[in-house]
Write a protein that holds these residues in place. Structure first.
Motif, short mmCIF file in Angstrom:
data_model
loop_
_atom_site.label_atom_id
_atom_site.label_comp_id
_atom_site.label_asym_id
_atom_site.label_seq_id
_atom_site.Cartn_x
_atom_site.Cartn_y
_atom_site.Cartn_z
N VAL A 364 7.39 -9.07 -1.05
CA VAL A 364 8.46 -8.77 -2.00
C VAL A 364 9.58 -8.00 -1.30
O VAL A 364 10.77 -8.31 -1.45
N THR A 365 9.21 -6.98 -0.52
CA THR A 365 10.21 -6.19 0.20
C THR A 365 10.91 -7.04 1.25
O THR A 365 12.13 -6.96 1.42
N ILE A 366 10.14 -7.85 1.97
CA ILE A 366 10.74 -8.72 2.99
C ILE A 366 11.73 -9.68 2.35
O ILE A 366 12.83 -9.91 2.88
N ALA A 367 11.35 -10.25 1.20
CA ALA A 367 12.26 -11.16 0.50
C ALA A 367 13.54 -10.44 0.08
O ALA A 367 14.65 -10.97 0.21
N SER A 368 13.39 -9.21 -0.42
CA SER A 368 14.54 -8.43 -0.84
C SER A 368 15.49 -8.16 0.32
O SER A 368 16.71 -8.35 0.22
N TYR A 369 14.93 -7.73 1.46
CA TYR A 369 15.75 -7.44 2.64
C TYR A 369 16.38 -8.71 3.20
O TYR A 369 17.50 -8.69 3.69
N ALA A 370 15.64 -9.82 3.12
CA ALA A 370 16.19 -11.10 3.59
C ALA A 370 17.43 -11.47 2.78
O ALA A 370 18.46 -11.87 3.33
N GLY A 371 17.33 -11.31 1.46
CA GLY A 371 18.46 -11.63 0.59
C GLY A 371 19.64 -10.70 0.82
O GLY A 371 20.80 -11.14 0.88
N GLN A 372 19.36 -9.39 0.97
CA GLN A 372 20.43 -8.42 1.20
C GLN A 372 21.15 -8.70 2.51
O GLN A 372 22.39 -8.67 2.58
N SER A 373 20.38 -8.94 3.58
CA SER A 373 20.99 -9.18 4.88
C SER A 373 21.79 -10.49 4.88
O SER A 373 22.87 -10.57 5.47
N ALA A 374 21.28 -11.51 4.20
CA ALA A 374 22.01 -12.79 4.12
C ALA A 374 23.31 -12.62 3.34
O ALA A 374 24.33 -13.24 3.67
N GLN A 430 -15.44 -10.95 12.25
CA GLN A 430 -14.63 -11.65 11.26
C GLN A 430 -14.63 -10.89 9.94
O GLN A 430 -13.59 -10.74 9.29
N ARG A 431 -15.80 -10.41 9.53
CA ARG A 431 -15.90 -9.69 8.27
C ARG A 431 -15.11 -8.38 8.32
O ARG A 431 -14.41 -8.02 7.36
N ILE A 432 -15.23 -7.68 9.45
CA ILE A 432 -14.48 -6.43 9.61
C ILE A 432 -12.98 -6.71 9.60
O ILE A 432 -12.20 -6.01 8.95
N GLY A 433 -12.58 -7.76 10.32
CA GLY A 433 -11.17 -8.12 10.38
C GLY A 433 -10.61 -8.48 9.02
O GLY A 433 -9.50 -8.06 8.66
N LEU A 434 -11.36 -9.26 8.25
CA LEU A 434 -10.91 -9.64 6.91
C LEU A 434 -10.78 -8.41 6.01
O LEU A 434 -9.85 -8.33 5.20
N ALA A 435 -11.71 -7.46 6.17
CA ALA A 435 -11.64 -6.23 5.37
C ALA A 435 -10.39 -5.42 5.72
O ALA A 435 -9.71 -4.90 4.83
N ILE A 436 -10.08 -5.34 7.01
CA ILE A 436 -8.89 -4.61 7.44
C ILE A 436 -7.62 -5.28 6.92
O ILE A 436 -6.71 -4.61 6.42
N LEU A 437 -7.57 -6.61 7.03
CA LEU A 437 -6.40 -7.34 6.53
C LEU A 437 -6.26 -7.19 5.02
O LEU A 437 -5.15 -7.06 4.51
N LEU A 439 -7.20 -4.64 3.28
CA LEU A 439 -6.69 -3.29 3.05
C LEU A 439 -5.18 -3.22 3.30
O LEU A 439 -4.43 -2.65 2.50
N LEU A 440 -4.74 -3.82 4.40
CA LEU A 440 -3.31 -3.83 4.73
C LEU A 440 -2.50 -4.55 3.65
O LEU A 440 -1.42 -4.09 3.25
N MET A 441 -3.02 -5.68 3.17
CA MET A 441 -2.32 -6.44 2.14
C MET A 441 -2.26 -5.65 0.83
O MET A 441 -1.24 -5.67 0.13
N THR A 442 -3.32 -4.94 0.51
CA THR A 442 -3.34 -4.11 -0.69
C THR A 442 -2.28 -3.02 -0.61
O THR A 442 -1.53 -2.78 -1.57
N ALA A 444 0.38 -3.03 1.31
CA ALA A 444 1.70 -3.67 1.32
C ALA A 444 2.16 -4.04 -0.09
O ALA A 444 3.30 -3.76 -0.48
N PHE A 445 1.27 -4.65 -0.87
CA PHE A 445 1.63 -5.04 -2.24
C PHE A 445 1.85 -3.81 -3.11
O PHE A 445 2.74 -3.80 -3.97
N TYR A 446 1.05 -2.76 -2.90
CA TYR A 446 1.23 -1.52 -3.66
C TYR A 446 2.60 -0.93 -3.37
O TYR A 446 3.32 -0.51 -4.29
N ASN A 447 2.98 -0.89 -2.09
CA ASN A 447 4.30 -0.37 -1.71
C ASN A 447 5.42 -1.23 -2.29
O ASN A 447 6.44 -0.72 -2.74
N ASP A 448 5.21 -2.55 -2.28
CA ASP A 448 6.21 -3.47 -2.86
C ASP A 448 6.43 -3.17 -4.34
O ASP A 448 7.56 -3.08 -4.82
N ILE A 449 5.32 -3.04 -5.05
CA ILE A 449 5.40 -2.78 -6.51
C ILE A 449 6.06 -1.44 -6.78
O ILE A 449 6.90 -1.30 -7.67
#
Length: 455
Positions: A364-374, A430-437, A439-442, A444-449
């Motif tokens: 969401v934030t990336i989309a917002s910045y993409a639109g602003q910069s464009a 793989q399981r550890i990596g998916l858990a880390i990702l 967490l990062l996505m959570t 990121a989305f929390y910050n976006d909201i």
């Protein structure tokens, strides 16, 4: 619509370049590529090309992509690979070839950033000269002896030409030193150096304009409320206002600056405003009714008029930084390297708690910045694209299983171990990596909201 288009273009370019890096190096290493996919999920477009009949796919979910190579471990039966193709299976390649193929994706993103910065530096990057306004008392800038109208010409020994340069250099210095040397030129064109303390900067300040906290306030000339462009069919046009009109008062309240006028208009949607204005040598009255618009869930007023910029003053305060092709390339490489290192340092500080996790952004934030910069212009959008490309490259190089960096970690262990990492260890990874990702996505989305709600 512009934001959506800019976001899709950003994703399309970055993902295509990343996956093309894997694809091209795989071909150079004579590995058979089965599928090249932009996006995940259900295919919405599919075509086969080349001697290997590689399937090129555009899928429904555009938040990533992949290159599927011939690999015996991913086939239903071990003998499903023909004798002719056995030597072209990914799992049969030397560890050095596998490292090259996996590293090629992030490397392609970093190379893209270099190319984009190279183009920008050759074309010229516009900015505002770092001239100081009134320096607030008790700030680090005041303690360093900096004064209004001082022009900052160097930070930590490196020359700076714009406020963007100043902010970037101070951002780098703030994470490694409690103070930095700043060189300025005063009104009398005399140059002197001083030490600017940075120890007041806290981790939350990195997400805001920390320059203001330091007392580095840009010079802002007086801006009388003089109208520039008038939009057709807007409230200003309907009220008979003209370019060059200077607003003297609103509802009998004297107006001296443009920002005062803007604030009053925003506060009075669909409410009549009686304006006293000056047109040439005459003073006259007009009534304007601001149109109501929604901004981040808040109802505000607008009249469809812009500020009339003093071109002479603008030229005095603005600068375009441009270099020849060789210098531009050198600076593009330096900029990409510095940004990559800085990103890694900030990630490390987030892990240790020295930096806020609010800096992690989602789609969401990336989309917002993409639109602003464009919206600002193609140079701004290209700069944004280069920055996101670096972020994608650095993120994928992190030693987290499921990312390219995780595979590189496995291959590094294989070099020292003398044999591949076991399937069991890779499954745990793989399981550890998916858990880390996850967490990062959570985060990121929390910050976006949070950013969306707070505006």
């Amino acid at each position: 619509m512009l934001t959506l288009i800019a976001f899709l273009v950003t994703l399309g370019i970055l993902i295509a370049v990343h996956e093309y890096g894997h694809f091209q190096v795989a071909r150079w290493c004579n590995v058979k590529v089965l599928r090249f996919s932009l996006g995940f999920g259900k295919p919405i477009f599919s075509r086969r090309f080349g001697a290997d009949n590689t399937e090129f796919v555009i899928s429904a979910l555009p938040l990533g992509g992949y290159v599927k190579m011939l690999d015996e471990r991913e086939l239903p039966t071990p003998g499903a690979v023909s004798e002719h193709d056995l030597t072209r299976a990914f799992n049969r390649q030397s560890v050095w070839k596998r490292i090259a193929i996996v590293a090629a994706g992030p490397a392609a993103n970093l190379l893209l950033a270099i190319v984009l910065y190279w183009v920008l530096f050759m074309q010229g990057v516009p900015g505002m000269r770092p001239v100081l306004g009134d320096v607030p008392a008790q700030t680090a800038a005041a303690q360093a002896g900096l004064k209004a109208h001082d022009l900052i010409i160097a930070v930590a020994g490196d020359s700076v030409s714009t406020w963007t340069d100043v902010r970037w250099k101070l951002l780098q210095e703030a994470i490694k030193s409690p103070a930095v040397t700043v060189k300025v030129k005063d009104d009398s064109l005399r140059e002197h150096e001083t030490e600017l303390k940075l120890d007041d900067i806290e981790k939350e300040d990195f997400e805001s304009d920390f320059l203001e906290k330091l007392g580095l306030v840009p010079y802002r000339p007086a801006m009388p409320a003089r109208l520039g462009e008038i939009l057709p069919d807007g409230a200003a046009a309907n009220a008979g206002l003209q370019t060059g009109d200077e607003i003297l008062a609103v509802n009998d309240k004297p107006i001296t600056e443009w920002e005062e006028f803007v604030t009053l208009v925003r506060e009075k949607p669909e409410q009549p405003l009686t304006l006293r204005l000056k047109r040439g040598e005459r003073e006259l009255d007009a009534v304007v009714i601001p149109q109501a618009v929604d901004e981040h869930g808040k109802r505000i007023g607008r009249i469809g008029a812009a500020y009339q910029v003093d071109q002479g003053l603008l030229e005095k305060l603005s600068v375009t930084v441009r270099y020849d092709p060789l210098q531009s390339f050198s600076r593009a490489v330096d900029k990409t390297w510095e940004t990559s290192v800085f990103s890694i340092k900030m990630l490390a500080r987030m892990v240790t708690g020295e930096a806020s996790w609010k800096g992690v952004s989602g789609p969401v934030t990336i989309a917002s910045y993409a639109g602003q910069s464009a919206h600002i212009g193609w140079k701004s959008f290209v700069g944004f694209l280069a920055l996101i490309s670096i972020s994608l490259g650095v993120l994928n190089l992190l030693p987290v299983p499921v990312l390219d960096g995780g595979h590189l970690l496995y291959y590094t262990i294989e070099i020292f171990k003398g044999s591949p990492v076991s399937e069991a260890a890779m499954e745990v990874g793989q399981r550890i990596g998916l858990a880390i990702l996850a967490l990062l996505m959570t985060v990121a989305f929390y910050n976006d909201i949070t950013r969306f709600i707070t505006g």
